[in-house]
Design an enzyme around this catalytic site. Structure first.
Site, PDB file in Angstrom:
ATOM      1  N   ASP A   1      14.875 -58.701  81.590  1.00  0.00           N
ATOM      2  CA  ASP A   1      15.586 -58.514  82.865  1.00  0.00           C
ATOM      3  C   ASP A   1      14.930 -59.286  84.004  1.00  0.00           C
ATOM      4  OD1 ASP A   1      17.365 -56.851  81.559  1.00  0.00           O
ATOM      5  OD2 ASP A   1      16.161 -55.075  81.947  1.00  0.00           O
TER       6      ASP A   1
ATOM      7  N   HIS B   1      22.672 -57.700  84.598  1.00  0.00           N
ATOM      8  CA  HIS B   1      21.842 -56.503  84.620  1.00  0.00           C
ATOM      9  C   HIS B   1      22.315 -55.616  85.770  1.00  0.00           C
ATOM     10  CE1 HIS B   1      18.377 -53.982  83.951  1.00  0.00           C
ATOM     11  NE2 HIS B   1      18.168 -53.977  85.256  1.00  0.00           N
TER      12      HIS B   1
ATOM     13  N   SER C   1      23.073 -58.008  88.969  1.00  0.00           N
ATOM     14  CA  SER C   1      22.595 -59.392  89.044  1.00  0.00           C
ATOM     15  C   SER C   1      22.989 -60.149  87.786  1.00  0.00           C
ATOM     16  CB  SER C   1      21.060 -59.426  89.132  1.00  0.00           C
ATOM     17  OG  SER C   1      20.578 -58.594  90.166  1.00  0.00           O
TER      18      SER C   1
ATOM     19  N   ASN D   1      22.734 -63.406  81.488  1.00  0.00           N
ATOM     20  CA  ASN D   1      22.795 -61.960  81.268  1.00  0.00           C
ATOM     21  C   ASN D   1      23.272 -61.301  82.557  1.00  0.00           C
ATOM     22  OD1 ASN D   1      22.292 -59.425  79.945  1.00  0.00           O
ATOM     23  ND2 ASN D   1      20.436 -59.218  81.177  1.00  0.00           N
TER      24      ASN D   1
END
Ligand code: GRF
Length: 216
Positions: free
Chosen positions: A145, A109, A136, A107
């Site tokens: 997250d 973020h 990040s 992911n």
């Protein structure tokens, strides 16, 4: 050839950066499908125009997270991907879903984690008065997250910034660090050691924004 599935919810500029880098740099990988939970996601147009299969799994058609995630999982698994890339995918995923793809789901973020998880990260950064902000790329774990960090990109907070100006500066580094991180995964160079992600052979897992011309 490694297989990548990308999930989006909107604009899809990070997805676009990954797709372009894959083609430009000749990764030994194929982007199999772009899946969106929103039928109106702008990124679907880019995917289709570039000959990539698209699929919508509209979360509004499901009565809960479990049934939505199960449908999403079915679409993802049709392609037996090596890697699932969340690129602005704005849904909280169930623990079971996250655990299924543990170690093979990334992911991005828009903050320097562990600071500012959740939404409105740029406003959170401005409110906290930090002088450095960023983005990040991390492996996804059941905690929102949170997860072993693959790469971070830092930008300055400049006097007079509002959330939109800061977001635009951060987005530029997102488009740099996300393709890099995905390529490292594809090249088999990442290993998770507790909270830390090792990269072999080593190269910087950080990036400081080039802000020449921004008048600071
Ligand atoms: C990015 O800032 C990303 O970090 C966050 O949502 C935004 C998505 O932008 N998760 P895009 O859809 O990739 O253009």
């Amino acid at each position: 050839m490694k297989k990548i599935v990308i999930l989006i919810s909107g604009r899809g500029s990070n997805m676009e950066a990954v797709v372009r880098a894959c083609a430009r740099e000749g990764w030994p990988a194929r982007i199999c499908v772009i899946i969106s939970n929103r039928p109106d996601a702008a990124g679907l147009g880019f995917a289709a125009a570039n000959g990539i299969e698209t699929k919508v799994v509209d979360h509004r058609q499901f009565d809960g997270r479990e049934s939505f995630d199960a449908a999403l999982e079915r679409e993802i698994d049709r392609f037996e991907p090596d890697l699932v890339v969340l690129a602005g995918f704005m849904r909280v995923l169930t623990d079971a879903f996250v655990e299924k793809y543990a170690g093979r789901m990334l992911n991005i973020h828009p903050s320097l984690l562990p600071c500012f998880p959740g939404l409105r990260t740029h406003q959170q950064a401005l409110d906290a008065g930090v002088r450095v902000h960023g983005a990040s790329v991390h492996f996804v774990t059941p905690t929102l997250d949170h997860g072993p960090i693959v790469a971070q990109g830092a930008v300055p907070v400049i006097a007079g910034d509002d959330a939109a100006a800061l977001a635009a500066r951060v987005l530029k580094v997102e488009h740099d660090i996300y393709p890099r991180a995905v390529r490292w995964f594809i090249e088999g160079r990442l290993s998770i050691e507790g909270e830390r992600v090792a990269l072999a052979p080593s190269e910087p897992q950080w990036l400081f924004a080039d802000i020449a011309g921004e008048g600071v």
